[in-house]
Design a protein around this motif. Sequence first.
Motif, PDB file in Angstrom:
ATOM      1  N   MET A  37       0.848  -1.192   0.000  1.00 55.80           N
ATOM      2  CA  MET A  37       0.000   0.000   0.000  1.00 55.80           C
ATOM      3  C   MET A  37       0.882   1.239   0.000  1.00 55.80           C
ATOM      4  O   MET A  37       1.800   1.356   0.808  1.00 55.80           O
ATOM      5  CB  MET A  37      -0.911   0.009   1.220  1.00 55.80           C
ATOM      6  N   ILE A  38       0.574   2.156  -0.901  1.00 56.36           N
ATOM      7  CA  ILE A  38       1.330   3.397  -1.022  1.00 56.36           C
ATOM      8  C   ILE A  38       0.593   4.488  -0.260  1.00 56.36           C
ATOM      9  O   ILE A  38      -0.612   4.670  -0.427  1.00 56.36           O
ATOM     10  CB  ILE A  38       1.479   3.796  -2.506  1.00 56.36           C
ATOM     11  N   CYS A  39       1.325   5.219   0.533  1.00 55.49           N
ATOM     12  CA  CYS A  39       0.754   6.345   1.284  1.00 55.49           C
ATOM     13  C   CYS A  39       0.202   7.370   0.299  1.00 55.49           C
ATOM     14  O   CYS A  39       0.836   7.656  -0.727  1.00 55.49           O
ATOM     15  CB  CYS A  39       1.853   6.966   2.141  1.00 55.49           C
ATOM     16  N   PRO A  40      -0.983   7.931   0.556  1.00 51.33           N
ATOM     17  CA  PRO A  40      -1.565   8.909  -0.374  1.00 51.33           C
ATOM     18  C   PRO A  40      -0.668  10.121  -0.636  1.00 51.33           C
ATOM     19  O   PRO A  40      -0.743  10.706  -1.707  1.00 51.33           O
ATOM     20  CB  PRO A  40      -2.853   9.350   0.322  1.00 51.33           C
ATOM     21  N   SER A  41       0.199  10.465   0.306  1.00 49.40           N
ATOM     22  CA  SER A  41       1.072  11.625   0.117  1.00 49.40           C
ATOM     23  C   SER A  41       2.410  11.269  -0.533  1.00 49.40           C
ATOM     24  O   SER A  41       3.279  12.125  -0.665  1.00 49.40           O
ATOM     25  CB  SER A  41       1.319  12.300   1.468  1.00 49.40           C
ATOM     26  N   LEU A  79       2.361 -10.056 -10.120  1.00 46.93           N
ATOM     27  CA  LEU A  79       1.977  -8.710  -9.677  1.00 46.93           C
ATOM     28  C   LEU A  79       0.616  -8.355 -10.210  1.00 46.93           C
ATOM     29  O   LEU A  79       0.247  -8.744 -11.317  1.00 46.93           O
ATOM     30  CB  LEU A  79       2.963  -7.668 -10.202  1.00 46.93           C
ATOM     31  N   LYS A  80      -0.114  -7.584  -9.418  1.00 48.10           N
ATOM     32  CA  LYS A  80      -1.386  -7.031  -9.866  1.00 48.10           C
ATOM     33  C   LYS A  80      -1.470  -5.609  -9.341  1.00 48.10           C
ATOM     34  O   LYS A  80      -1.461  -5.383  -8.130  1.00 48.10           O
ATOM     35  CB  LYS A  80      -2.564  -7.848  -9.351  1.00 48.10           C
ATOM     36  N   GLU A  81      -1.515  -4.649 -10.243  1.00 41.33           N
ATOM     37  CA  GLU A  81      -1.630  -3.248  -9.850  1.00 41.33           C
ATOM     38  C   GLU A  81      -3.028  -2.990  -9.308  1.00 41.33           C
ATOM     39  O   GLU A  81      -4.017  -3.478  -9.844  1.00 41.33           O
ATOM     40  CB  GLU A  81      -1.360  -2.353 -11.056  1.00 41.33           C
ATOM     41  N   THR A  82      -3.105  -2.218  -8.235  1.00 43.52           N
ATOM     42  CA  THR A  82      -4.380  -1.853  -7.637  1.00 43.52           C
ATOM     43  C   THR A  82      -4.414  -0.340  -7.451  1.00 43.52           C
ATOM     44  O   THR A  82      -3.406   0.338  -7.664  1.00 43.52           O
ATOM     45  CB  THR A  82      -4.576  -2.526  -6.267  1.00 43.52           C
ATOM     46  N   CYS A  83      -5.552   0.174  -7.023  1.00 49.98           N
ATOM     47  CA  CYS A  83      -5.685   1.614  -6.814  1.00 49.98           C
ATOM     48  C   CYS A  83      -4.843   2.108  -5.649  1.00 49.98           C
ATOM     49  O   CYS A  83      -4.480   3.274  -5.584  1.00 49.98           O
ATOM     50  CB  CYS A  83      -7.147   1.989  -6.604  1.00 49.98           C
ATOM     51  N   TYR A  84      -4.489   1.238  -4.710  1.00 44.62           N
ATOM     52  CA  TYR A  84      -3.738   1.637  -3.520  1.00 44.62           C
ATOM     53  C   TYR A  84      -2.282   1.200  -3.562  1.00 44.62           C
ATOM     54  O   TYR A  84      -1.520   1.521  -2.672  1.00 44.62           O
ATOM     55  CB  TYR A  84      -4.392   1.073  -2.256  1.00 44.62           C
ATOM     56  N   GLY A  85      -1.874   0.459  -4.579  1.00 48.20           N
ATOM     57  CA  GLY A  85      -0.510  -0.040  -4.691  1.00 48.20           C
ATOM     58  C   GLY A  85      -0.483  -1.259  -5.586  1.00 48.20           C
ATOM     59  O   GLY A  85      -0.743  -1.164  -6.777  1.00 48.20           O
TER      60      GLY A  85
END
Length: 139
Positions: free
Chosen positions: A11-15, A36-42
């Motif tokens: 999960m990537i931090c929104p900032s 790998l599977k790209e998602t909206c959060y990472g």
Amino acid sequence: MSAERETRLLMICPSAKITPEMLVRSIHSLDINVSLKETCYGCLIEGTQKDVRDVVEYVRQLEKNAIFTKRRAYHMGDPVRCRARHGTRPGFSQLEEEWSKLPVIKAGLDSLDRGEKYVDSSKKEKLSVVKLKEICEVK
């Protein structure tokens, strides 16, 4: 899923300055045998425990304190969870809530890296009557 395989959420931090697409591309460039599977959060990552841990170590160096990981109980494409197979998404609300808290966690980790000390503000001294009188007096 076998004990040798592991699935993790990254999960990537929104900032953060990195995007999910940039994250996935950088992992692909490692040439490590993971799915790998790209998602909206990472992204989701799946592979042997060693390969997944190697990727996680690399990813944490991309943007320190801005990429978080946790283990996922279901493998990618599991019919119970996969929307392509009409699965459910019961954990999405939890993920969304966790994702919204990441900037605060990142700020805390960044302050620790700068050497700042935590001050527990919940332990306040009681205000004495003398001090209260000093505050209230108008000069």
